[in-house]
Design a protein around this motif. Sequence first.
Motif, PDB file in Angstrom:
ATOM      1  N   ALA A 140       0.843  -1.191   0.000  1.00 38.35           N
ATOM      2  CA  ALA A 140       0.000   0.000   0.000  1.00 38.35           C
ATOM      3  C   ALA A 140       0.875   1.237   0.000  1.00 38.35           C
ATOM      4  O   ALA A 140       1.870   1.304   0.724  1.00 38.35           O
ATOM      5  CB  ALA A 140      -0.903   0.015   1.224  1.00 38.35           C
ATOM      6  N   VAL A 141       0.524   2.170  -0.848  1.00 35.79           N
ATOM      7  CA  VAL A 141       1.193   3.470  -0.852  1.00 35.79           C
ATOM      8  C   VAL A 141       0.137   4.493  -0.472  1.00 35.79           C
ATOM      9  O   VAL A 141      -0.792   4.744  -1.224  1.00 35.79           O
ATOM     10  CB  VAL A 141       1.782   3.802  -2.235  1.00 35.79           C
ATOM     11  N   ILE A 142       0.269   4.998   0.733  1.00 40.71           N
ATOM     12  CA  ILE A 142      -0.684   6.007   1.198  1.00 40.71           C
ATOM     13  C   ILE A 142      -0.013   7.347   1.015  1.00 40.71           C
ATOM     14  O   ILE A 142       1.062   7.580   1.560  1.00 40.71           O
ATOM     15  CB  ILE A 142      -1.013   5.828   2.695  1.00 40.71           C
ATOM     16  N   MET A 143      -0.605   8.185   0.229  1.00 41.38           N
ATOM     17  CA  MET A 143       0.117   9.415  -0.092  1.00 41.38           C
ATOM     18  C   MET A 143      -0.766  10.645  -0.139  1.00 41.38           C
ATOM     19  O   MET A 143      -1.984  10.580  -0.267  1.00 41.38           O
ATOM     20  CB  MET A 143       0.852   9.248  -1.421  1.00 41.38           C
ATOM     21  N   GLN A 144      -0.118  11.747   0.015  1.00 36.78           N
ATOM     22  CA  GLN A 144      -0.697  13.042  -0.301  1.00 36.78           C
ATOM     23  C   GLN A 144       0.452  13.850  -0.874  1.00 36.78           C
ATOM     24  O   GLN A 144       1.573  13.356  -0.924  1.00 36.78           O
ATOM     25  CB  GLN A 144      -1.306  13.692   0.938  1.00 36.78           C
ATOM     26  N   GLU A 145       0.170  15.065  -1.281  1.00 35.55           N
ATOM     27  CA  GLU A 145       1.230  15.836  -1.921  1.00 35.55           C
ATOM     28  C   GLU A 145       2.392  16.008  -0.971  1.00 35.55           C
ATOM     29  O   GLU A 145       2.266  16.609   0.087  1.00 35.55           O
ATOM     30  CB  GLU A 145       0.695  17.193  -2.355  1.00 35.55           C
ATOM     31  N   ALA A 210      -3.279   4.929  -2.483  1.00 36.02           N
ATOM     32  CA  ALA A 210      -4.371   5.628  -1.822  1.00 36.02           C
ATOM     33  C   ALA A 210      -3.973   7.053  -1.518  1.00 36.02           C
ATOM     34  O   ALA A 210      -2.846   7.321  -1.118  1.00 36.02           O
ATOM     35  CB  ALA A 210      -4.735   4.908  -0.527  1.00 36.02           C
ATOM     36  N   SER A 211      -4.892   7.963  -1.722  1.00 36.98           N
ATOM     37  CA  SER A 211      -4.612   9.363  -1.419  1.00 36.98           C
ATOM     38  C   SER A 211      -5.910  10.151  -1.385  1.00 36.98           C
ATOM     39  O   SER A 211      -6.907   9.721  -1.942  1.00 36.98           O
ATOM     40  CB  SER A 211      -3.717   9.966  -2.494  1.00 36.98           C
ATOM     41  N   PRO A 212      -5.873  11.290  -0.750  1.00 35.11           N
ATOM     42  CA  PRO A 212      -6.980  12.211  -0.936  1.00 35.11           C
ATOM     43  C   PRO A 212      -6.813  12.879  -2.293  1.00 35.11           C
ATOM     44  O   PRO A 212      -5.690  12.980  -2.793  1.00 35.11           O
ATOM     45  CB  PRO A 212      -6.807  13.220   0.202  1.00 35.11           C
ATOM     46  N   GLY A 213      -7.894  13.312  -2.844  1.00 35.51           N
ATOM     47  CA  GLY A 213      -7.806  14.039  -4.103  1.00 35.51           C
ATOM     48  C   GLY A 213      -7.322  13.167  -5.237  1.00 35.51           C
ATOM     49  O   GLY A 213      -7.686  11.996  -5.340  1.00 35.51           O
ATOM     50  N   PHE A 214      -6.459  13.749  -6.040  1.00 34.61           N
ATOM     51  CA  PHE A 214      -6.088  13.082  -7.281  1.00 34.61           C
ATOM     52  C   PHE A 214      -4.642  12.626  -7.286  1.00 34.61           C
ATOM     53  O   PHE A 214      -4.109  12.274  -8.320  1.00 34.61           O
ATOM     54  CB  PHE A 214      -6.321  14.029  -8.449  1.00 34.61           C
ATOM     55  N   VAL A 215      -4.031  12.664  -6.131  1.00 38.73           N
ATOM     56  CA  VAL A 215      -2.603  12.380  -6.107  1.00 38.73           C
ATOM     57  C   VAL A 215      -2.321  10.946  -6.548  1.00 38.73           C
ATOM     58  O   VAL A 215      -1.432  10.695  -7.365  1.00 38.73           O
ATOM     59  CB  VAL A 215      -2.012  12.640  -4.708  1.00 38.73           C
ATOM     60  N   ALA A 216      -3.109  10.019  -6.025  1.00 41.64           N
ATOM     61  CA  ALA A 216      -2.864   8.611  -6.349  1.00 41.64           C
ATOM     62  C   ALA A 216      -3.061   8.362  -7.839  1.00 41.64           C
ATOM     63  O   ALA A 216      -2.281   7.655  -8.476  1.00 41.64           O
ATOM     64  CB  ALA A 216      -3.786   7.724  -5.529  1.00 41.64           C
ATOM     65  N   TYR A 251      -1.467   9.835   5.823  1.00 41.11           N
ATOM     66  CA  TYR A 251      -0.896   9.181   6.997  1.00 41.11           C
ATOM     67  C   TYR A 251      -1.332   7.724   7.052  1.00 41.11           C
ATOM     68  O   TYR A 251      -2.370   7.342   6.519  1.00 41.11           O
ATOM     69  CB  TYR A 251      -1.313   9.925   8.265  1.00 41.11           C
ATOM     70  N   LEU A 252      -0.531   6.974   7.769  1.00 39.41           N
ATOM     71  CA  LEU A 252      -0.724   5.534   7.754  1.00 39.41           C
ATOM     72  C   LEU A 252      -2.088   5.134   8.310  1.00 39.41           C
ATOM     73  O   LEU A 252      -2.672   4.138   7.897  1.00 39.41           O
ATOM     74  CB  LEU A 252       0.396   4.869   8.553  1.00 39.41           C
ATOM     75  N   HIS A 253      -2.592   5.902   9.249  1.00 41.38           N
ATOM     76  CA  HIS A 253      -3.854   5.465   9.832  1.00 41.38           C
ATOM     77  C   HIS A 253      -5.030   5.582   8.867  1.00 41.38           C
ATOM     78  O   HIS A 253      -6.115   5.106   9.153  1.00 41.38           O
ATOM     79  CB  HIS A 253      -4.131   6.165  11.172  1.00 41.38           C
ATOM     80  N   SER A 254      -4.776   6.206   7.727  1.00 43.76           N
ATOM     81  CA  SER A 254      -5.833   6.237   6.718  1.00 43.76           C
ATOM     82  C   SER A 254      -6.020   4.871   6.077  1.00 43.76           C
ATOM     83  O   SER A 254      -6.971   4.647   5.335  1.00 43.76           O
ATOM     84  CB  SER A 254      -5.480   7.232   5.615  1.00 43.76           C
ATOM     85  N   LEU A 255      -5.114   3.982   6.371  1.00 42.15           N
ATOM     86  CA  LEU A 255      -5.188   2.642   5.798  1.00 42.15           C
ATOM     87  C   LEU A 255      -6.504   1.968   6.148  1.00 42.15           C
ATOM     88  O   LEU A 255      -7.048   1.185   5.373  1.00 42.15           O
ATOM     89  CB  LEU A 255      -4.009   1.830   6.335  1.00 42.15           C
TER      90      LEU A 255
END
Lengths: 402, 810
Positions: A140-145, A210-216, A251-255
């Motif tokens: 899993a890659v949890i990301m934001q900008e 996974a990300s908010p918005g369109f980053v992923a 953040y990881l807890h968004s997993l």
Amino acid sequence: MRLVKQAIDRDGSGTITLFPEDPEDMWFTYNLIRPSDLLRASALRRITTESATGSTSSTRVHINLLIRVEKLDFDTQSSQLHVSGRIVEETKYTKVGQWHTLDLELNRNLTLEKKDGWDSVARNLVKEACDPAKQADVWAVIMQEGLAHLAVLTGQRTVLRQKVEATVPKKRGTGKQGDHDKALERFFQTTLDTLLRHIDLSANLPILLASPGFVAQAFLKFILETATRTGNKPLIGQKGNFVVVHAASGYLHSLNEVLQSAEVLAKLKDTKYARETKLIDTFMNLLYKDDGRAAYGPREVEQAVEKGAVGRGGGILLISDSLFRAQDVATRRRWVGLVDRVRETEGGEVRILSGTHESGRQLEGLGGIAAMLTFPLEYLDEEDGVEDENALPNGDTNEEKT
Amino acid sequence: MSRHKLVKALDLDEELDDFDGGAESDYGEEIGAEDKEQLRVGTARVRDVLGPGVSIRDREIEDSLWHYYYDVDKTVDYLLGQRTNSQTPKKTKKQRTAAEVKQPDAPINSTQDWGTGDHITTSDTFSSWAAPFSTADFFSDCPWLNIPGDRHGDILIEPLYPRGGLLGGSSKSDGAPKSKLAALAAARKQKEIQKAEDGQNATNSAALLDKLIGKPRQLKPDGAPISSSGTPLSAITEQTVKEQPRKYPRRKSKRLESPEDDQPAKKTSQKLSCSASPEIEKPPEIIPTAGPSVFAQIIFGAPAGSQQHEVYTSDRYMLRPDTYTEFDFAGPSPDDVVTKAQNTKGPTKKPVKQPPQPPSGDQGVNAVAQSVGNVTIEEPLVKRKNLDVAAEFEKSKPKNAANFVVIGHVDAGKSTLMGRLLYDLKVVDQRTLDKYRKEAERIGKASFALAWVLDQGTEERNRGVTIDIAMNKFETKTTSFTILDAPGHRDFIPNMIAGASQADFAVLVIDASTGNFESGLKGQTKEHALLVRSMGVQRIVIAVNKLDTVQWSRDRFDEISQQISAFLTSAGFLAKNLAFVPCAGLTGDNIVRKAQDPHASWYTGAPLISLLESSEPVTRALEKPLRMTVDDIFRGGVQNPLSVSGRLDAGNVQIGDTVVIMPASQTATIRGLEVDSESSDWAVAGQNVVLHLADIEAKYLKSGDVVCPPSAPIRCVTSFTVKILAFEHITPMHCEVHKGRLHAPGRVTKLVAQLDKASGAAVKGKKPRLIKPGSVAKVLVEVDDPIPLEQGGKVILRAGGETIGAGLVE
């Protein structure tokens, strides 16, 4: 993990011989072995002999050692388990009372005898560990900008492999957009490089982005473009393995949220972590209803169990496995006793959640233990709630985070 | 091209140029009658221009006129320039003129000139300077055992050094724009020379003027050869001979300017090693001592006076006056010449690479070193001006400044509304908008053109969604506003929080179209409103947007106003701080101008812009310790590799201040400062600033960091108690802590107490096990890494993409 030999008496004493096959089994072993247990495993020991003339020679010998466990050390990143203790059985090379640290190896038998006998939790753990149905890992890659967490989800654990941080300038008016785009691309490149360093593409594992918005989405596009541009065939081959999911933050807890999303559930169906996540979510919803049918915290749950609220017909006890890892035997006994009681006496369900999964960590936030009750119980824990609140062995859990 | 051809192609002017140089020694005789006449007329005109107040001798004027070819303007310039200089250089310069007339040109001319012209007409004197490093030649003009003192020094310095790789071109001191660098070097040089000259004069100890004006003397013969028309040949020859000592320094200066001397920087040979100058290709070797060729003798043997004038008018010769000034050291130093030549001639060697310049000696080296230093190293020398910023701020009598954040549900038309506002206020011109419109149409989002004014991001435009805060400035008569256009999408609420934390008041945009209002109310309309309220925004302007889609229905407007008003008052806004305006961002009705739609005639209130203007000025905490939350870290430009932007929350800052960046605890110096994109020396709380930092590395900076003074750094904590208003259920749980741009993962670890909403006192009884939405409680929050927080800081807690609460740090 293979169960090679099981010799447990009715009273719980006896030994179990196990054959760990993959790194995940080390995690089981780590959870199984407690200080003061007896462990026999193959060891590589350096023997120094002194000749009559006083010259010394040192040789390495393979021997089987039986030690009384004093300390365990688990390396989450490399899944290596080191058990140190004192030798209790004399061999050709060693005396009783000498120290040794066993580096448990894969594909070598280990025999374990529990000091206080094999309790139900331990036996269940063995059973679970030897379940032949293997669960595939998920990346899993949890990301934001500017922030990405690379984690691998195994059946038992969530391991954060790497955190990528980069400064991405914000948008700044006309003509300055290049900075932002460039920095973002650099961030993507770093993340991809890091991912490729960690991941074994030939394993063909699902990769959640996974990300908010369109980053992923942008990242996936970047990956595919890069793969095409550089002619990275293995990476292009992974195309079908990428799953883009929404997450609330990087953040990881968004997993947790990620694992509940329909896309992921479709892909991962009935994995342990998906189940656990679902469970904790159900509990939270019950708690939010605030109708007294949800209890959390050691004291409160114990009270609920005493009152028979965690029984047949929907009573579920959620307990984090980290509670069983308590150094103190009495503490462990307390939780094992509680589990046994719910399971056998009350007829309720017991779910042991892995403290390293996000769901388990969420549970740990609630004190490591929670229960869905069959009937509402108001004003539990009215007079004394403070003392027990932190029953959780904190040092233990922190160690897992890295 | 063969050299012969080249020679043939030579400009006759050039040839003759040289010739008159050669003829110099006896030009007095050759000066024609018409020349004299011209001189006379010119002198009169110069006198006219100069006026009676200026005491310049006729001879000087004639002299100058001669050099400038009767160009009165130049002459006047020159003479005036001379007067402004000290007497001494003037005089020394004068002495040189005689030889000077010829010298600058000689090297420029073709090889033949070197070999021939000089020698025919003049004596060995000329050949001597033509071969500068030949000692024999060098001394040939000196009386035996009577070498002038000043030459001794020159010998020591000059011949030993390789010639610098100077590119030719004469330096223009008169009027031609000089680079700062050149001017600086020139000034330095002049100073040095002057000093030297003064010293020399002192040793001679005779009355300076006497010396200079008087009869020919060994060191300082007064040689204004041109003006001294009728001077017998013998006198002039003598003069030149006497002059030789002076000639040497002159020669070196001259060589600096002559183009052919530029290249042979590497050559240390004693011969004047020439090289191909860009203008005139010369054979690499010149043997100045060689006898004149027959050709040259024929050509230069009997020059005609009339020819001279034509010669003088050649372009090349026109450059000569510059060399005069050069000798006067009023002009640019050799280094400048190089620099200038490089500038004009395109890519050549860099000055950095030039070896030290022998002629100018140490000062030349210094000049080069200095110029190199100036060019390459920008010393971050930041001087603190020790301003009393608060007083300065008072003095500056600033306009009311207000930041407002534009909030609302996604697609309520926030960006479009603001785009329209900026467009109608002419902040954005028609052309830009047309461009946006065209581009927007191309990707099928024509209605987004106005929003593009603010949505500059590539992703934002492609998706038609604002992602990050857009900051724009505009001014009205009374107030200067900063728009913070917040994204409405729930995923970007962290960005919206960042924007709202900088806002003084808010504009809530509501989509009035059927269905959208209702969905918005459930969505971010409420969340945003609550967020801005909990971040301390008191005043809110509600723009009921898209009313054109419901035919400006008054009922709709009233209904919305009612609902929103009820909600906002319940959220803690005072009714008097609410203002409603019906508008349509796409058409621009009731934004800057009144609505034109007849259906909208029922609305008699002011348009949006007036409501914005009625905002009250906000008091700022100027005297508190500096606090600035870093909003963005970026490269501010070539000069400023590291800049941070943000709004000063408290205190003030000025250039040269040392600040501490928390939580990294790294100090930095403020080397530059911008307030609203204009550089300034100071900034105060409430302003949007860009700080250009020095002495810190980018890795220590993160958005959300706090800039503080070293004396009062903000505390960084990993665990803190928050008095929180719950938006959602709060249990011990994972959450993100937001404060402005700062966001950090954390956990609610303990629910300390439920608080009574009205009194704020802890509710007696049991410890809370769950905080319900809408209630107030005290909770303990832990974060993984220390974050800068102060008591009273406003934090937002979010989990799972939802705001779970907002509160004050205790």
